[in-house]
Design a protein around this motif. Structure first.
Motif, PDB file in Angstrom:
ATOM      1  N   SER A 217     -48.911 -55.539 -32.900  1.00 56.45           N
ATOM      2  CA  SER A 217     -47.798 -55.357 -31.697  1.00 56.45           C
ATOM      3  C   SER A 217     -47.722 -54.126 -31.265  1.00 56.45           C
ATOM      4  N   SER A 218     -47.894 -53.395 -32.442  1.00 59.64           N
ATOM      5  CA  SER A 218     -47.247 -51.500 -31.970  1.00 59.64           C
ATOM      6  C   SER A 218     -48.588 -50.902 -31.361  1.00 59.64           C
ATOM      7  N   LEU A 219     -49.738 -51.322 -32.613  1.00 55.43           N
ATOM      8  CA  LEU A 219     -50.905 -50.651 -32.138  1.00 55.43           C
ATOM      9  C   LEU A 219     -51.607 -50.946 -30.295  1.00 55.43           C
ATOM     10  N   PHE A 220     -50.882 -52.194 -30.128  1.00 53.06           N
ATOM     11  CA  PHE A 220     -51.222 -52.563 -28.475  1.00 53.06           C
ATOM     12  C   PHE A 220     -50.115 -51.889 -27.011  1.00 53.06           C
ATOM     13  N   TRP A 221     -48.791 -51.650 -27.659  1.00 50.33           N
ATOM     14  CA  TRP A 221     -47.614 -51.099 -26.921  1.00 50.33           C
ATOM     15  C   TRP A 221     -47.844 -49.390 -27.286  1.00 50.33           C
ATOM     16  N   GLY A 222     -48.592 -49.187 -27.878  1.00 48.50           N
ATOM     17  CA  GLY A 222     -48.450 -47.854 -28.703  1.00 48.50           C
ATOM     18  C   GLY A 222     -49.702 -47.062 -27.414  1.00 48.50           C
ATOM     19  N   ALA A 223     -50.969 -47.884 -27.507  1.00 47.64           N
ATOM     20  CA  ALA A 223     -52.181 -47.178 -27.087  1.00 47.64           C
ATOM     21  C   ALA A 223     -51.506 -47.757 -25.189  1.00 47.64           C
ATOM     22  N   LEU A 224     -50.836 -48.554 -25.174  1.00 46.06           N
ATOM     23  CA  LEU A 224     -50.647 -49.023 -23.109  1.00 46.06           C
ATOM     24  C   LEU A 224     -49.853 -47.582 -22.705  1.00 46.06           C
ATOM     25  N   LEU A 225     -49.089 -47.330 -23.603  1.00 45.45           N
ATOM     26  CA  LEU A 225     -48.088 -46.050 -23.415  1.00 45.45           C
ATOM     27  C   LEU A 225     -48.990 -45.042 -23.232  1.00 45.45           C
ATOM     28  N   SER A 226     -49.047 -45.141 -24.276  1.00 47.34           N
ATOM     29  CA  SER A 226     -49.788 -43.450 -24.428  1.00 47.34           C
ATOM     30  C   SER A 226     -51.057 -43.194 -22.943  1.00 47.34           C
ATOM     31  N   GLY A 227     -51.781 -44.365 -22.754  1.00 47.66           N
ATOM     32  CA  GLY A 227     -52.401 -44.295 -21.569  1.00 47.66           C
ATOM     33  C   GLY A 227     -51.526 -43.844 -20.370  1.00 47.66           C
ATOM     34  N   ILE A 228     -50.988 -44.476 -20.208  1.00 46.55           N
ATOM     35  CA  ILE A 228     -50.067 -44.507 -18.594  1.00 46.55           C
ATOM     36  C   ILE A 228     -50.408 -43.474 -18.624  1.00 46.55           C
ATOM     37  N   SER A 229     -48.962 -42.570 -19.720  1.00 45.34           N
ATOM     38  CA  SER A 229     -48.174 -41.422 -19.264  1.00 45.34           C
ATOM     39  C   SER A 229     -49.826 -39.786 -19.349  1.00 45.34           C
ATOM     40  N   ALA A 230     -50.940 -40.293 -20.421  1.00 45.76           N
ATOM     41  CA  ALA A 230     -51.412 -39.537 -20.285  1.00 45.76           C
ATOM     42  C   ALA A 230     -52.899 -39.599 -19.010  1.00 45.76           C
ATOM     43  N   TYR A 231     -52.530 -40.577 -17.978  1.00 41.12           N
ATOM     44  CA  TYR A 231     -52.875 -40.949 -17.196  1.00 41.12           C
ATOM     45  C   TYR A 231     -51.672 -40.375 -15.846  1.00 41.12           C
ATOM     46  N   LEU A 232     -51.083 -40.171 -15.604  1.00 43.02           N
ATOM     47  CA  LEU A 232     -50.248 -39.383 -15.153  1.00 43.02           C
ATOM     48  C   LEU A 232     -49.929 -38.070 -14.942  1.00 43.02           C
ATOM     49  N   CYS A 233     -50.487 -37.316 -16.245  1.00 45.41           N
ATOM     50  CA  CYS A 233     -50.484 -36.637 -16.467  1.00 45.41           C
ATOM     51  C   CYS A 233     -51.173 -35.289 -16.042  1.00 45.41           C
ATOM     52  N   ILE A 234     -52.500 -36.130 -16.930  1.00 44.08           N
ATOM     53  CA  ILE A 234     -53.856 -35.471 -15.967  1.00 44.08           C
ATOM     54  C   ILE A 234     -53.548 -35.240 -13.884  1.00 44.08           C
ATOM     55  N   HIS A 235     -53.111 -36.325 -13.689  1.00 44.98           N
ATOM     56  CA  HIS A 235     -53.751 -36.312 -11.662  1.00 44.98           C
ATOM     57  C   HIS A 235     -51.939 -34.966 -11.747  1.00 44.98           C
ATOM     58  N   TYR A 236     -51.308 -35.188 -12.191  1.00 43.16           N
ATOM     59  CA  TYR A 236     -49.803 -34.349 -12.185  1.00 43.16           C
ATOM     60  C   TYR A 236     -50.062 -33.243 -11.904  1.00 43.16           C
ATOM     61  N   PHE A 237     -50.867 -32.853 -13.491  1.00 40.40           N
ATOM     62  CA  PHE A 237     -51.335 -31.353 -14.052  1.00 40.40           C
ATOM     63  C   PHE A 237     -52.345 -31.174 -12.752  1.00 40.40           C
ATOM     64  N   MET A 238     -53.463 -31.560 -11.988  1.00 42.30           N
ATOM     65  CA  MET A 238     -54.049 -31.426 -11.544  1.00 42.30           C
ATOM     66  C   MET A 238     -53.691 -30.610  -9.708  1.00 42.30           C
ATOM     67  N   VAL A 239     -51.911 -31.914  -9.632  1.00 43.02           N
ATOM     68  CA  VAL A 239     -51.573 -31.312  -8.524  1.00 43.02           C
ATOM     69  C   VAL A 239     -50.858 -30.076  -9.049  1.00 43.02           C
ATOM     70  N   PHE A 240     -50.274 -29.659  -9.683  1.00 42.34           N
ATOM     71  CA  PHE A 240     -49.315 -28.983 -10.362  1.00 42.34           C
ATOM     72  C   PHE A 240     -49.887 -27.494 -10.190  1.00 42.34           C
ATOM     73  N   ILE A 241     -50.757 -27.568 -10.628  1.00 39.49           N
ATOM     74  CA  ILE A 241     -51.608 -25.609 -11.455  1.00 39.49           C
ATOM     75  C   ILE A 241     -51.808 -25.151  -9.624  1.00 39.49           C
ATOM     76  N   ARG A 242     -52.903 -26.146  -9.093  1.00 35.58           N
ATOM     77  CA  ARG A 242     -52.823 -25.858  -7.222  1.00 35.58           C
ATOM     78  C   ARG A 242     -51.742 -25.349  -6.955  1.00 35.58           C
TER      79      ARG A 242
END
Length: 265
Positions: A217-242
């Motif tokens: 259970s911990s592994l599932f929620w950890g992977a899910l939250l890590s994936g969502i936050s990483a995806y948002l991080c990549i998206h907004y980082f690309m916008v931010f640096i421009r």
């Protein structure tokens, strides 16, 4: 593991894996600021898998095009832009893979100290700031040559030193070679895919050999939250640096390096 620990560790991994601020430096601060026990190898594997899924999903169309062109290049021996980029990612991963296997034990035993991390955070942070200030390049990833790939690939080897930041040092090298900020970040993120996958495989190997019970259970929620936050991080980082560039991350690295020195002095 309780929910707070799962959420904090997943967010730290997801947000710092792709920002040029060093995930290892943040993870070493977590036990300093809390009384949590080590999360264990299984949870580390889950967090890495979440980050890997995020970058693969974000660049899914690029990866599909690159894969098709790469296989096509094996048959025709002709390289279009996507095939060149695929080869660049493959060849750009070889040095860090080789040095990582050769130096793994030395790095884990001798280079994981807080003073090393503080020094690399500050030193390579200043180098990132210089590269971003000096950079006037507008070259895209399709305009990279093999010299660019070689420089960025061997720069990535430095990321084996904790506190350096894999994304930070590869973006720095790409900026120094004249790539635009967006191109530097894009190539850095594409390079992260085989690196995270290889690191994850090594952790899975260690996990298979471990007799400890697994909290799925911990592994599932950890992977899910890590994936969502990483995806948002990549998206907004690309916008931010421009719009703003790398300088806010440079300041953050300097502050974090000084905090490490203060905590462990």
């Amino acid at each position: 593991m309780d929910w707070l620990q799962i959420v904090v560790l997943a967010l730290v991994q997801g947000l710092t894996e792709f920002l040029p601020i060093s995930s290892s430096a943040h993870l070493i601060l977590v036990p300093v600021l809390t009384d949590w026990e080590d999360q264990g190898l299984a949870f580390d594997v889950a967090l890495h898998l979440g980050s890997l899924a995020a970058v693969v999903i974000y660049f899914r169309q690029d990866l599909l095009n690159m894969t098709r062109s790469w296989f096509g290049s094996l048959q025709t021996r002709r390289l279009d832009a996507d095939a060149k980029l695929a080869w660049a990612v493959i060849l750009g991963t070889l040095p860090v893979g080789v040095f990582g296997l050769l130096l793994k034990d030395w790095i884990e035993t001798d280079l994981r100290g807080p003073y090393v991390m503080a020094g690399t955070l500050i030193g390579f942070g200043l180098l990132l700031g210089f590269a971003d200030w000096w950079n006037k390049g507008q070259r895209a990833t399709t305009q990279m040559n093999w010299k660019d790939v070689a420089v960025i690939a061997f720069a990535q080897v430095l990321a084996l030193i904790p506190g350096t930041s894999r994304s930070g040092i590869t973006i720095t090298a790409a900026l120094l070679m004249g790539l635009s900020r967006e191109a530097a970040a894009r190539f850095s993120f594409l390079l992260s895919i085989p690196v995270i996958a290889l690191a994850g495989l090594l952790e899975v190997y260690g996990l298979v050999r471990s007799p400890l019970a697994v909290d799925w259970s911990s592994l599932f929620w950890g992977a899910l939250l890590s994936g969502i936050s990483a995806y948002l991080c990549i998206h907004y980082f690309m916008v931010f640096i421009r719009r703003i560039g790398m300088q806010p991350f440079v300041v953050y690295r300097l502050v974090l390096g000084l905090l490490l020195l203060w905590f462990f002095w």
